[in-house]
Design an enzyme around this catalytic site. Structure first.
Site, PDB file in Angstrom:
ATOM      1  CE1 TYR A  60      -4.178   1.152  -0.323  1.00 43.45           C
ATOM      2  CE2 TYR A  60      -4.504  -1.030   0.602  1.00 43.45           C
ATOM      3  CZ  TYR A  60      -4.996   0.072  -0.079  1.00 43.45           C
ATOM      4  OH  TYR A  60      -6.287   0.081  -0.523  1.00 43.45           O
ATOM      5  CD  GLU A  62      -4.710   5.327   0.722  1.00 49.06           C
ATOM      6  OE1 GLU A  62      -4.425   5.586   1.897  1.00 49.06           O
ATOM      7  OE2 GLU A  62      -5.863   5.120   0.323  1.00 49.06           O
ATOM      8  CG  ASP A 213      -6.270  11.207 -24.862  1.00 48.90           C
ATOM      9  OD1 ASP A 213      -5.324  10.402 -24.789  1.00 48.90           O
ATOM     10  OD2 ASP A 213      -7.472  10.876 -24.708  1.00 48.90           O
ATOM     11  CB  THR A 239      -2.742   4.106 -22.782  1.00 48.02           C
ATOM     12  OG1 THR A 239      -2.322   3.993 -24.146  1.00 48.02           O
ATOM     13  CG2 THR A 239      -4.170   4.643 -22.740  1.00 48.02           C
ATOM     14  CE  LYS A 242      -5.290   2.724 -26.025  1.00 50.52           C
ATOM     15  NZ  LYS A 242      -6.258   3.828 -26.150  1.00 50.52           N
ATOM     16  NE  ARG A 248      -4.757  -4.060 -20.550  1.00 53.94           N
ATOM     17  CZ  ARG A 248      -5.026  -3.568 -21.758  1.00 53.94           C
ATOM     18  NH1 ARG A 248      -5.783  -2.499 -21.899  1.00 53.94           N
ATOM     19  NH2 ARG A 248      -4.557  -4.152 -22.838  1.00 53.94           N
TER      20      ARG A 248
HETATM   21  C1  LIG Z   1      -7.336   4.223 -25.370  1.00 54.14           C
HETATM   22  C2  LIG Z   1      -7.673   5.651 -25.177  1.00 54.14           C
HETATM   23  C3  LIG Z   1      -7.978   6.181 -23.915  1.00 54.14           C
HETATM   24  C4  LIG Z   1      -8.253   5.368 -22.689  1.00 54.14           C
HETATM   25  O1  LIG Z   1      -7.433   4.365 -22.342  1.00 54.14           O
HETATM   26  P1  LIG Z   1      -7.935   3.190 -21.352  1.00 54.14           P
HETATM   27  O2  LIG Z   1      -6.648   2.708 -20.778  1.00 54.14           O
HETATM   28  O3  LIG Z   1      -8.642   2.194 -22.217  1.00 54.14           O
HETATM   29  O4  LIG Z   1      -8.832   3.784 -20.328  1.00 54.14           O
HETATM   30  C5  LIG Z   1      -8.146   7.552 -23.805  1.00 54.14           C
HETATM   31  N1  LIG Z   1      -8.053   8.350 -24.868  1.00 54.14           N
HETATM   32  C6  LIG Z   1      -7.812   7.874 -26.102  1.00 54.14           C
HETATM   33  C7  LIG Z   1      -7.718   8.833 -27.231  1.00 54.14           C
HETATM   34  C8  LIG Z   1      -7.624   6.511 -26.301  1.00 54.14           C
HETATM   35  O5  LIG Z   1      -7.409   6.054 -27.523  1.00 54.14           O
END
Ligand SMILES: *Cc1c(COP(=O)(O)O)cnc(C)c1O
Length: 434
Positions: A60, A62, A213, A239, A242, A248
């Protein structure tokens, strides 16, 4: 003991739960015998998986390094600091938060850090490639903030200027009329480079903050195959699983100005204890992404997407925006076969061992559940070592499967060819035959 394709050292520890072990082995088999063309997926290194499966899951923690609410965090603090330092160095950022468990949580925190409830946000239309967290009626984001959306320009039919790219005139017009507190750039289904600079200029003109993003292109940015929004946007979310090829998870970069707001938006704003096992795995991935080989990887991902785009276009499939600059290929199936939906195409390709997802195309006449498009991505198969030659083969297999979709024997034949191709490019070669 195990002959599973991934042959994890943890297999023996899981022997006590044969049901889950069996399912993991089946999934490992699926991942290594079928083509993984989902644009948001990748194969992490075994080092990343080892860190994910480590004792760090027990702790933990936090709070943040040096400011924890529990004792015993002297080692954990070093893990999280290392992850943050590596990430800041990778992208040249002033501040990093490595705690978000996903890209969606990273976005929620970024909104909290940058704007107040009820504020207006200008983001990309979902049916033109925006993400659920960019204001979908089904997402909590639309209940807390007021979203207005821009899209892509219409298709022109002119191969030299095909259109279907972000309509910056519309972004500017909407920014002037709606006066958003925040402008969001970034997309989940967009095959072109997203230049952060025009967004910054528009945001400055109307006094908005700017969030980029980078969930999809993060790895391409790290590898130098996509322009970096770091230092241009106020906050960059992404993320780690990807194109960046880590575990993840999510992460947030910001200027020093927003460091405190970002950190408190994550904890205590959104969550309690962070997943330090995942944070260690992120640190491993950030170090991997800083190596010169990762730049070659990123360049190859893009080269492969271009080769795959050329190959599917040769099958008579129309490419949204006429091509690709990144790891994605967005296919419009309407000209290929007016009766073929994205949903059916996805199912047919699944039967042929080709895993991808249906996707709306801009102004799709069909519902988001059915769609007229397919989204393909090259990040995962590039990790296995596949190159442009293999992408040409894959494109032809996609065309063949879709054309012969009512012929089970034909699909089985494609599946056998797919298995043969995959066997030549195992995602975890060192454990093959272990
Ligand atoms: C994949 C994605 C997310 C969110 O990712 P998660 O890990 O699935 O919550 C946010 N914004 C964009 C543009 C994405 O392609």
């Amino acid at each position: 003991m195990s002959s599973a394709p991934h042959a994890s050292p943890f297999d023996d520890w899981l022997a006590q739960d044969p049901e889950i072990l069996g399912l993991i082995e089946r999934e490992a088999e699926r991942q290594s015998t079928t083509l993984q063309l989902i644009a948001s997926e990748n194969f992490t290194s075994q080092a990343v998986m080892a860190a994910t499966g480590s004792v760090l899951t027990n702790k933990y923690a936090e709070g943040y390094p040096g400011r924890r609410y529990y004792g015993g965090n002297e080692v954990i603090d070093q893990v999280e600091d290392l992850a943050r330092q590596r990430l800041m160095a990778l992208f040249g950022a002033e501040h990093a938060n490595v705690q978000p468990p996903s890209g969606s949580n990273a976005n929620l925190a970024a909104y909290q850090a940058l704007i107040k409830p009820g504020d207006t946000v200008l983001a990309m239309r979902l049916d033109h490639g925006g993400h659920l967290t960019h204001g979908s009626p089904a997402s909590i984001t639309s209940k807390i903030w007021r979203f207005v959306s821009y899209g892509v320009s219409p298709a022109t039919g002119d191969p030299d200027a095909p259109g279907e790219t972000i309509d910056f005139d519309q972004v500017a017009d909407l920014a002037r009329s709606e006066r958003p507190a925040l402008i969001v750039a970034g997309s989940t289904a967009y095959a072109r480079t997203i230049d952060p600079v025009p967004f910054r200029q528009i945001a400055d003109e109307v006094g908005a903050r700017f969030l980029f993003d980078a969930a999809h292109p993060a790895g391409l940015i790290a590898g130098g195959a996509h322009p970096s929004p770091v230092g241009v946007a106020d906050v960059v979310t992404f993320t780690t699983h990807k194109t960046l090829r880590g575990p993840r998870g999510g992460a947030i970069l910001s200027s020093a100005e927003f460091a405190k707001a970002v950190d408190s938006a994550i904890f205590p704003g959104l969550q309690g204890g962070p997943m330090e096992n995942a944070i260690a795995a992120k640190a491993v991935a950030f170090a991997e992404a800083a190596r010169p080989e990762f730049s070659s990887y990123a360049a190859q991902v893009v080269a492969n997407a271009k080769a795959l785009a050329t190959a599917v276009a040769a099958e008579g499939i129309r490419l949204v925006s006429g091509g690709t600059d990144n790891h994605q290929v967005l296919c419009d199936l309407q000209a290929f076969d007016a009766d073929l939906t994205g949903k059916e195409a996805q199912e047919v390709l699944d039967a042929a061992g080709i895993t991808c997802n249906r996707n709306t195309i801009p102004d799709d006449p069909r519902s988001p559940f059915v769609t007229s498009g397919l989204r393909l991505g090259t990040a995962a198969m590039t990790t296995t070592g596949m190159g442009e030659t293999q992408m040409a083969v894959v494109g032809a297999l996609i065309g063949r499967s879709l054309r012969q979709r009512n012929d089970e024997a034909a699909l089985a034949a494609v599946r056998a060819e797919v298995a043969e191709l995959c066997a030549a490019f195992p995602p975890y070669p060192s454990s093959a035959g272990a």
